[in-house]
Write a protein that holds these residues in place. Structure first.
Motif, mmCIF file in Angstrom:
data_model
loop_
_atom_site.group_PDB
_atom_site.id
_atom_site.type_symbol
_atom_site.label_atom_id
_atom_site.label_comp_id
_atom_site.label_asym_id
_atom_site.label_seq_id
_atom_site.Cartn_x
_atom_site.Cartn_y
_atom_site.Cartn_z
ATOM 1 N N ALA A 1 0.829 -1.209 0.000
ATOM 2 C CA ALA A 1 0.000 0.000 0.000
ATOM 3 C C ALA A 1 0.864 1.259 0.000
ATOM 4 C CB ALA A 1 -0.918 0.002 1.225
ATOM 5 N N ASP A 2 0.281 2.354 -0.455
ATOM 6 C CA ASP A 2 0.966 3.644 -0.453
ATOM 7 C C ASP A 2 0.679 4.438 0.817
ATOM 8 O OD1 ASP A 2 2.069 3.284 -3.031
ATOM 9 O OD2 ASP A 2 0.179 3.901 -3.945
ATOM 10 N N HIS A 3 -0.472 4.160 1.416
ATOM 11 C CA HIS A 3 -0.904 4.956 2.565
ATOM 12 C C HIS A 3 -1.636 4.067 3.559
ATOM 13 C CE1 HIS A 3 -3.587 8.391 4.273
ATOM 14 N NE2 HIS A 3 -2.473 8.269 4.969
ATOM 15 N N LEU A 4 -1.165 4.060 4.803
ATOM 16 C CA LEU A 4 -1.822 3.322 5.873
ATOM 17 C C LEU A 4 -2.268 4.295 6.965
ATOM 18 C CD1 LEU A 4 0.674 0.326 6.368
ATOM 19 C CD2 LEU A 4 -1.353 0.393 4.908
ATOM 20 N N ILE A 5 -3.487 4.119 7.431
ATOM 21 C CA ILE A 5 -4.006 4.890 8.564
ATOM 22 C C ILE A 5 -4.343 3.901 9.672
ATOM 23 C CG2 ILE A 5 -5.797 6.463 9.393
ATOM 24 C CD1 ILE A 5 -6.242 7.318 6.479
ATOM 25 N N PHE A 6 -3.739 4.096 10.839
ATOM 26 C CA PHE A 6 -4.018 3.231 11.988
ATOM 27 C C PHE A 6 -4.913 3.965 12.979
ATOM 28 C CE2 PHE A 6 -0.317 1.227 10.235
ATOM 29 C CZ PHE A 6 -0.439 -0.105 10.553
ATOM 30 N N ILE A 7 -5.973 3.315 13.394
ATOM 31 C CA ILE A 7 -6.840 3.847 14.434
ATOM 32 C C ILE A 7 -6.569 3.062 15.710
ATOM 33 C CG2 ILE A 7 -9.206 4.281 15.172
ATOM 34 C CD1 ILE A 7 -10.035 4.260 12.233
ATOM 35 N N CYS A 8 -6.048 3.752 16.727
ATOM 36 C CA CYS A 8 -5.718 3.103 17.998
ATOM 37 C C CYS A 8 -6.814 3.402 19.012
ATOM 38 C CB CYS A 8 -4.378 3.608 18.522
ATOM 39 S SG CYS A 8 -2.995 3.318 17.400
ATOM 40 N N GLY A 9 -7.550 2.398 19.361
ATOM 41 C CA GLY A 9 -8.617 2.584 20.328
ATOM 42 C C GLY A 9 -8.100 2.604 21.752
ATOM 43 N N HIS A 10 -8.978 2.948 22.658
ATOM 44 C CA HIS A 10 -8.648 2.968 24.072
ATOM 45 C C HIS A 10 -9.953 2.797 24.838
ATOM 46 C CE1 HIS A 10 -4.811 3.550 26.063
ATOM 47 N NE2 HIS A 10 -5.470 3.988 27.127
ATOM 48 N N TYR A 11 -9.874 2.712 26.140
ATOM 49 C CA TYR A 11 -11.057 2.553 26.968
ATOM 50 C C TYR A 11 -11.743 1.209 26.678
ATOM 51 C CZ TYR A 11 -9.967 7.486 27.301
ATOM 52 O OH TYR A 11 -9.296 8.667 27.456
ATOM 53 N N GLU A 12 -13.066 1.156 26.799
ATOM 54 C CA GLU A 12 -13.770 -0.116 26.685
ATOM 55 C C GLU A 12 -13.854 -0.611 25.236
ATOM 56 O OE1 GLU A 12 -15.797 -3.534 27.683
ATOM 57 O OE2 GLU A 12 -14.679 -2.120 28.919
ATOM 58 N N GLY A 13 -13.924 0.302 24.286
ATOM 59 C CA GLY A 13 -14.028 -0.133 22.892
ATOM 60 C C GLY A 13 -14.458 0.996 21.994
ATOM 61 N N TYR A 14 -14.826 0.620 20.754
ATOM 62 C CA TYR A 14 -15.240 1.587 19.743
ATOM 63 C C TYR A 14 -16.765 1.642 19.638
ATOM 64 C CZ TYR A 14 -10.495 0.758 17.841
ATOM 65 O OH TYR A 14 -9.149 0.634 17.660
ATOM 66 N N ASP A 15 -17.278 2.819 19.333
ATOM 67 C CA ASP A 15 -18.641 2.884 18.832
ATOM 68 C C ASP A 15 -18.670 2.054 17.546
ATOM 69 O OD1 ASP A 15 -20.732 4.045 16.903
ATOM 70 O OD2 ASP A 15 -21.270 5.079 18.749
ATOM 71 N N GLU A 16 -19.654 1.182 17.421
ATOM 72 C CA GLU A 16 -19.684 0.230 16.310
ATOM 73 C C GLU A 16 -19.616 0.908 14.948
ATOM 74 O OE1 GLU A 16 -19.748 -3.642 14.738
ATOM 75 O OE2 GLU A 16 -19.406 -2.872 16.761
ATOM 76 N N ARG A 17 -20.098 2.130 14.847
ATOM 77 C CA ARG A 17 -20.115 2.819 13.546
ATOM 78 C C ARG A 17 -18.714 3.165 13.047
ATOM 79 N NH1 ARG A 17 -24.774 6.670 15.895
ATOM 80 N NH2 ARG A 17 -23.405 6.295 17.692
ATOM 81 N N ILE A 18 -17.744 3.186 13.951
ATOM 82 C CA ILE A 18 -16.358 3.462 13.552
ATOM 83 C C ILE A 18 -15.834 2.367 12.632
ATOM 84 C CG2 ILE A 18 -13.991 3.647 14.441
ATOM 85 C CD1 ILE A 18 -15.181 5.043 16.908
ATOM 86 N N ARG A 19 -16.364 1.163 12.785
ATOM 87 C CA ARG A 19 -15.906 0.048 11.957
ATOM 88 C C ARG A 19 -16.168 0.279 10.469
ATOM 89 N NH1 ARG A 19 -14.452 -3.933 15.482
ATOM 90 N NH2 ARG A 19 -15.468 -3.860 17.524
ATOM 91 N N PHE A 20 -17.124 1.133 10.152
ATOM 92 C CA PHE A 20 -17.419 1.396 8.747
ATOM 93 C C PHE A 20 -16.281 2.143 8.051
ATOM 94 C CE2 PHE A 20 -21.662 0.618 10.438
ATOM 95 C CZ PHE A 20 -22.214 -0.185 9.442
ATOM 96 N N LEU A 21 -15.409 2.752 8.833
ATOM 97 C CA LEU A 21 -14.253 3.448 8.257
ATOM 98 C C LEU A 21 -13.148 2.476 7.848
ATOM 99 C CD1 LEU A 21 -13.840 6.358 10.838
ATOM 100 C CD2 LEU A 21 -14.455 6.642 8.431
ATOM 101 N N ALA A 22 -13.101 1.341 8.497
ATOM 102 C CA ALA A 22 -11.958 0.443 8.369
ATOM 103 C C ALA A 22 -12.004 -0.388 7.091
ATOM 104 C CB ALA A 22 -11.881 -0.481 9.575
ATOM 105 N N THR A 23 -10.856 -0.498 6.435
ATOM 106 C CA THR A 23 -10.701 -1.464 5.353
ATOM 107 C C THR A 23 -10.208 -2.791 5.923
ATOM 108 O OG1 THR A 23 -8.423 -0.741 4.933
ATOM 109 C CG2 THR A 23 -10.162 0.329 3.675
ATOM 110 N N ASP A 24 -9.541 -2.707 7.085
ATOM 111 C CA ASP A 24 -8.992 -3.898 7.738
ATOM 112 C C ASP A 24 -9.138 -3.760 9.249
ATOM 113 O OD1 ASP A 24 -7.075 -5.330 5.461
ATOM 114 O OD2 ASP A 24 -7.159 -3.152 5.248
ATOM 115 N N GLU A 25 -9.529 -4.846 9.905
ATOM 116 C CA GLU A 25 -9.492 -4.926 11.359
ATOM 117 C C GLU A 25 -8.464 -5.992 11.726
ATOM 118 O OE1 GLU A 25 -13.157 -5.182 13.519
ATOM 119 O OE2 GLU A 25 -14.286 -4.138 11.952
ATOM 120 N N ILE A 26 -7.481 -5.602 12.531
ATOM 121 C CA ILE A 26 -6.356 -6.504 12.801
ATOM 122 C C ILE A 26 -6.127 -6.663 14.297
ATOM 123 C CG2 ILE A 26 -3.878 -6.851 12.499
ATOM 124 C CD1 ILE A 26 -4.034 -5.383 9.884
#
Length: 244
Positions: free
Chosen positions: A106-131
């Motif tokens: 890939a040319d561009h990677l964006i990492f979303i680092c969560g914290h606390y209990e978890g993510y609002d489920e709607r944030i998952r719609f942004l992700a191309t990959d969950e790792i």
């Protein structure tokens, strides 16, 4: 490659990104790594990024607005058409060397680092990959992001001094890597195998391949389930099993 890391704790990355191979990779312009505090993209005067979960329960949940705004801002800044947005999450697919090789394209990677209990489920719609880096839970996604980034960056062209350095790494070939030795030839009664001192490159290559197979069978036999053995490797494996 450009890597943008969205986090609430940017100071955590300074030591890792400014040392060793990651530092050299940036100096060689093989990669540009940027750490962004997504609290800067919150929408209220208190710069809040989390709230109590609907329905009750323990812990706090990351709100969607700061994450959406920060991802959109980064994409617009990079003018990237095909960014990979990676949600670091214990529920994601297990990280492997094969996945690292895919991300390295890939040319561009964006990492979303969560914290606390978890993510609002709607944030998952942004992700191309969950790792996920394993079946355990960390305080936040920062450490996992560091692991993934280190693994990916070392695969970029020109980062390692010798391009063959990573080609025979454990898991790159499907097997664990063979043993390594260096000087002295004997240490406290432990000797380097004679074949490695012979200068016979063909025999050395064969020894390494066989030892790679032996180590995989002894330590990670599960890797052989999906591995296509050659006839020569099948014969070696029978010898290895009999020797045990």
């Amino acid at each position: 490659m450009i890597i943008d890391v969205l986090t609430l704790f940017p100071d955590m990355f300074a030591g890792v990104f400014n040392q060793s191979i990651l530092k050299k990779a940036q100096e060689k312009d093989a990669v540009s790594i940027n750490v962004i505090n997504f609290r800067d993209y919150s929408t209220d005067k208190h710069q809040s990024v989390d709230d109590y979960p609907y329905g009750g329960g323990a812990g706090m949940v990351l709100k969607p607005e700061p994450i959406f705004h920060s991802v959109e801002a980064v994409k617009e800044k990079r003018n990237a058409q095909h960014s990979k947005v990676i949600l670091v999450c214990p529920q994601g697919e297990r990280f492997t060397q094969k996945k690292a090789e895919q991300l390295a394209q890939a040319d561009h990677l964006i990492f979303i680092c969560g914290h606390y209990e978890g993510y609002d489920e709607r944030i998952r719609f942004l992700a191309t990959d969950e790792i996920s880096i394993g079946d355990f839970v960390l305080t936040g996604g920062e450490l996992a992001a560091m692991v993934i980034i280190d693994c990916v960056v070392r695969l970029l062209p020109g980062v390692l001094g010798n391009e063959e350095s990573h080609q025979n790494d454990s898991f790159s070939t499907g097997l664990l890597e063979h043993p390594h030795y260096t000087r002295p030839a004997e240490f406290r009664g432990m000797k380097v195998p004679d074949v490695l001192l012979s200068g016979h490159h063909e025999k050395i290559a064969e020894w390494r391949e066989k030892e790679s197979l032996r180590r995989t069978w002894e330590r990670r036999p599960d890797l052989l389930d999906g591995y296509s053995l050659t006839e020569k490797q099948k014969k070696w494996l029978e010898e290895i099993k009999k020797a045990k």
